[in-house]
Design a protein around this motif. Structure first.
Motif, PDB file in Angstrom:
ATOM      1  N   ARG A 131      12.501   4.717   2.875  1.00 19.37           N
ATOM      2  CA  ARG A 131      11.480   4.637   1.843  1.00 19.37           C
ATOM      3  C   ARG A 131      11.998   3.781   0.688  1.00 19.37           C
ATOM      4  O   ARG A 131      13.154   3.902   0.285  1.00 19.37           O
ATOM      5  CB  ARG A 131      11.128   6.030   1.324  1.00 19.37           C
ATOM      6  CG  ARG A 131      10.478   6.910   2.376  1.00 19.37           C
ATOM      7  CD  ARG A 131      10.419   8.351   1.922  1.00 19.37           C
ATOM      8  NE  ARG A 131      11.794   8.869   1.827  1.00 19.37           N
ATOM      9  CZ  ARG A 131      12.149   9.947   1.155  1.00 19.37           C
ATOM     10  NH1 ARG A 131      11.246  10.643   0.494  1.00 19.37           N
ATOM     11  NH2 ARG A 131      13.401  10.353   1.140  1.00 19.37           N
ATOM     12  N   ARG A 165       0.870  -1.173   0.000  1.00 22.59           N
ATOM     13  CA  ARG A 165       0.000   0.000   0.000  1.00 22.59           C
ATOM     14  C   ARG A 165       0.907   1.223   0.000  1.00 22.59           C
ATOM     15  O   ARG A 165       1.863   1.303   0.770  1.00 22.59           O
ATOM     16  CB  ARG A 165      -0.897  -0.018   1.238  1.00 22.59           C
ATOM     17  CG  ARG A 165      -1.893   1.138   1.291  1.00 22.59           C
ATOM     18  CD  ARG A 165      -2.740   1.101   2.558  1.00 22.59           C
ATOM     19  NE  ARG A 165      -1.967   1.034   3.789  1.00 22.59           N
ATOM     20  CZ  ARG A 165      -1.386   2.062   4.393  1.00 22.59           C
ATOM     21  NH1 ARG A 165      -1.447   3.260   3.873  1.00 22.59           N
ATOM     22  NH2 ARG A 165      -0.706   1.900   5.512  1.00 22.59           N
ATOM     23  N   ASP A 166       0.598   2.197  -0.858  1.00 22.16           N
ATOM     24  CA  ASP A 166       1.412   3.405  -0.922  1.00 22.16           C
ATOM     25  C   ASP A 166       1.483   4.045   0.462  1.00 22.16           C
ATOM     26  O   ASP A 166       0.457   4.312   1.090  1.00 22.16           O
ATOM     27  CB  ASP A 166       0.825   4.389  -1.937  1.00 22.16           C
ATOM     28  CG  ASP A 166       1.784   5.501  -2.292  1.00 22.16           C
ATOM     29  OD1 ASP A 166       2.994   5.251  -2.365  1.00 22.16           O
ATOM     30  OD2 ASP A 166       1.313   6.632  -2.506  1.00 22.16           O
ATOM     31  N   GLN A 198       4.301   5.384  -9.394  1.00 20.70           N
ATOM     32  CA  GLN A 198       5.115   4.886  -8.273  1.00 20.70           C
ATOM     33  C   GLN A 198       4.282   4.565  -7.052  1.00 20.70           C
ATOM     34  O   GLN A 198       3.209   5.123  -6.840  1.00 20.70           O
ATOM     35  CB  GLN A 198       6.210   5.876  -7.907  1.00 20.70           C
ATOM     36  CG  GLN A 198       5.732   7.126  -7.204  1.00 20.70           C
ATOM     37  CD  GLN A 198       6.868   8.070  -6.865  1.00 20.70           C
ATOM     38  OE1 GLN A 198       7.925   8.051  -7.471  1.00 20.70           O
ATOM     39  NE2 GLN A 198       6.652   8.916  -5.885  1.00 20.70           N
ATOM     40  N   LEU A 199       4.812   3.641  -6.270  1.00 26.15           N
ATOM     41  CA  LEU A 199       4.328   3.298  -4.935  1.00 26.15           C
ATOM     42  C   LEU A 199       5.522   3.396  -4.007  1.00 26.15           C
ATOM     43  O   LEU A 199       6.629   2.987  -4.374  1.00 26.15           O
ATOM     44  CB  LEU A 199       3.810   1.858  -4.876  1.00 26.15           C
ATOM     45  CG  LEU A 199       2.510   1.517  -5.553  1.00 26.15           C
ATOM     46  CD1 LEU A 199       2.292   0.002  -5.524  1.00 26.15           C
ATOM     47  CD2 LEU A 199       1.364   2.217  -4.853  1.00 26.15           C
TER      48      LEU A 199
END
Length: 179
Positions: free
Chosen positions: A131, A28-29, A168-169
């Motif tokens: 990240r 999940r982002d 992107q995620l």
């Protein structure tokens, strides 16, 4: 705990391109990576599915980058390109193990671990959350140019000039300090 860093993302210095959508059954982002997506848990690449790429897309590339790695240059965990334009989904584990989930013609360049596959998250203990930027690039040519021996920087250089869309995620992962 280490000082919290928020370094630039890999696309912050590239020209804007058309956005499109990417989703995952595994990520999940803004959420945490699963245990099997980390180096100590299996190095399993996540499922990715994308849609809405711009007209003129002739292939795709997928990368995973940790801009928060304590290297001064980040850390590339996954560098995959020359994915045929007809492919819009990679199953979980496509970039791992025997690579049987990859479509014919897709090319893995070496990651910063030195292997040609997905290398899971492995931030240093106590370094805070890192990240992991999973990016799907829509590319204007069937073949990007580099081969499997290219560095992530060479692949990124070519992507800089051939990307027409980007999705992107971002997942996070942290290893607590020992003790």
């Amino acid at each position: 705990m280490a000082e919290q860093r928020r370094r630039p993302l890999p696309h912050d210095f590239h020209p804007p391109v058309a956005p499109f959508d990417v989703v995952s059954d595994d990520l999940r982002d803004g959420g945490s990576l699963k245990d099997d997506q980390v180096q100590s848990g299996g190095d399993l690449s996540p499922h990715l599915r994308w849609s809405g790429a711009p007209e003129g897309t002739r292939s795709y590339a997928v990368t995973c980058f940790d801009p928060d790695a304590p290297t001064g240059s980040g850390f590339w965990h996954w560098v995959l390109f020359d994915i045929p334009a007809s492919v819009t989904e990679l199953p979980a584990g496509a970039g791992s193990g025997d690579l049987s989930g990859l479509p014919p013609g897709a090319v893995h360049a070496r990651n910063d671990y030195g292997s040609r596959d997905f290398g899971g998250a492995a931030p240093p203990p106590g370094d805070g959350p890192h990240r992991y930027v999973f990016t799907v690039y829509a590319v204007d040519s069937e073949r990007l140019g580099p081969d499997q021996d290219a560095s992530p920087a060479v692949v990124g250089f070519n992507l800089r000039f051939h990307t027409i869309g980007r999705a992107q995620l971002i997942g996070e992962y942290e290893v607590p300090a020992a003790g």
